[in-house]
Design a protein around this motif. Structure first.
Motif, PDB file in Angstrom:
ATOM      1  N   THR A 141      -5.699 -20.755 -28.605  1.00 20.89           N
ATOM      2  CA  THR A 141      -5.205 -19.793 -29.609  1.00 20.89           C
ATOM      3  C   THR A 141      -6.260 -19.412 -30.654  1.00 20.89           C
ATOM      4  OG1 THR A 141      -4.370 -21.554 -31.046  1.00 20.89           O
ATOM      5  CG2 THR A 141      -2.820 -20.639 -29.448  1.00 20.89           C
ATOM      6  N   ARG A 152       1.899  -8.181 -20.038  1.00 24.25           N
ATOM      7  CA  ARG A 152       2.040  -9.553 -20.570  1.00 24.25           C
ATOM      8  C   ARG A 152       1.477  -9.630 -21.980  1.00 24.25           C
ATOM      9  NH1 ARG A 152      -0.531 -13.244 -16.034  1.00 24.25           N
ATOM     10  NH2 ARG A 152      -1.940 -13.531 -17.757  1.00 24.25           N
ATOM     11  N   LEU A 157       3.573 -10.729 -25.367  1.00 23.18           N
ATOM     12  CA  LEU A 157       3.152 -11.884 -26.181  1.00 23.18           C
ATOM     13  C   LEU A 157       2.968 -11.466 -27.642  1.00 23.18           C
ATOM     14  CD1 LEU A 157       2.482 -14.876 -26.142  1.00 23.18           C
ATOM     15  CD2 LEU A 157       0.127 -14.304 -25.602  1.00 23.18           C
ATOM     16  N   ARG A 158       2.385 -10.308 -27.847  1.00 19.24           N
ATOM     17  CA  ARG A 158       2.199  -9.783 -29.201  1.00 19.24           C
ATOM     18  C   ARG A 158       3.570  -9.628 -29.897  1.00 19.24           C
ATOM     19  NH1 ARG A 158      -0.767  -8.579 -33.732  1.00 19.24           N
ATOM     20  NH2 ARG A 158       0.304  -6.935 -34.833  1.00 19.24           N
TER      21      ARG A 158
END
Ligand code: NAP
Length: 308
Positions: A191, A282, A286-287
């Motif tokens: 991350t 994807r 995710l955002r």
């Protein structure tokens, strides 16, 4: 956490994170006096000038006198030495927290130190690309996560110290999660550490591209490049220490990243529109999940002023 839970807090390394925690602790009223020490006399002077610390200390020893809370906010590479000195010289029973972005190296360094002080490794997952005492602000930790990776100590005094550290983070507005240091280092490798590595690489590659001028890069940077330059502007010493101290986890996620990149490279070469769209979709979902979790604002252009 009650008002002035600590009579004297010592901040060692008064940069972005140390000065933000100093400001946040003052606002939350959790410490009576806040003293600060930094290896740079200029930083100590600036931290006192901008009101981050009540009392500047001329040495680490001086900062530790009477401190019942010690915050180690130096780069990760300096922590083993600083923690060893603190374990030998601080008041018995003091709570010592660090804020390092890598936890395995800190846990290893702290494991064999004298248990007369209680070292609780922490990582507030909050920051900016700025450095120094002027860059800090009290609300940095608000609604962010602070991860605690406790040492393998199970005595009552240590467990109470872990609870005290968690209460401190909550008092400055953070959410708290406990996990083992291996899991922390792998999760943060994907991350935080890998995105920084990609940003450093991209900016370096653009710099090396001789056929595109620097003026053009600056002129057309709004097309995505600008956001990478913000990340790539982060402190070189801090990030040097992150990659030196989280080698295994970063190499693991880098391996997976290069496989994904090869997949996209192949899809582009063969005009495989379906794969490209699937992978890009994807990213969008995710955002949206990150925005829904309150970790980012759902505004165009990352909330920047259009005229800025
Ligand atoms: P920073 O603004 O550069 O502050 C670090 C300060 O520590 C500097 O003033 C530095 O002095 C001083 N220092 C270095 N070695 C020291 C020593 N042995 N004794 C006393 N002071 C020393 O860095 P930062 O961004 O606050 O990062 C501090 C820590 O927080 C790092 O461990 C980092 O991994 C972690 N962290 C950073 C972020 C972020 O986004 N920036 C987020 C979460 C956690 P010099 O400038 O003279 O070297």
């Amino acid at each position: 956490m009650t008002s002035e839970s600590f009579s004297r807090a010592a901040i060692i390394g008064i940069g972005l994170i140390g000065s933000s925690l100093g400001r946040a602790m003052r606002e939350a009223g959790v410490a009576g006096t806040i003293v600060g020490f930094d290896q740079s006399p200029d930083v100590i002077r600036r931290a006192a000038a901008c009101g981050v610390v009540d009392a500047p200390a001329a040495s680490l020893d001086e900062a530790l006198v009477g401190a019942d809370l010690i915050v180690v906010s130096t780069p990760v590479g300096a922590m083993a030495t600083v923690l060893a000195e603190i374990a030998a010289k601080a008041e018995a029973g003091a709570l010592v927290i660090d804020v390092g972005s890598v936890k395995g190296a800190v846990v290893t360094a702290a494991a064999d130190l004298n248990p007369r002080v209680h070292i609780v490794p922490c990582h507030p997952v909050a920051g900016t690309e700025q450095s120094g005492p002027e860059a800090g602000f009290a609300s940095l930790f608000k609604d962010r996560w602070s991860i605690i990776t406790p040492l393998a100590r199970h005595d009552e005094a240590y467990l109470a110290a872990v609870k005290c550290a968690a209460d401190l983070w909550r008092a400055v507005g953070a959410h708290v999660e406990l996990m083992d240091h291996q899991h922390h280092d792998l999760a943060l490798a994907i991350t935080s550490h890998l995105p920084h590595l990609i940003a450093f690489t991209l900016v370096g590659a653009a710099d090396d591209l001789e056929s595109v001028t620097e003026a053009e890069i600056v002129k057309y940077s709004a097309g995505g490049f600008r956001d990478f330059t913000r990340i790539a502007a982060s402190d070189p010493v801090m990030w040097r220490d992150v990659f030196v101290n989280n080698k295994d986890a970063v190499l693991e996620v880098l391996g997976r990243f290069t496989e994904e990149l090869a997949l996209l490279q192949r899809a582009i070469r063969w005009g495989d529109a379906e794969t490209l769209e699937k992978v890009f979709a994807r990213g969008r979902s995710l955002r949206r999940a990150i925005v829904a979790a309150g970790q980012e604002k759902d505004v165009p252009n990352f909330g920047r002023d259009e005229k800025a």
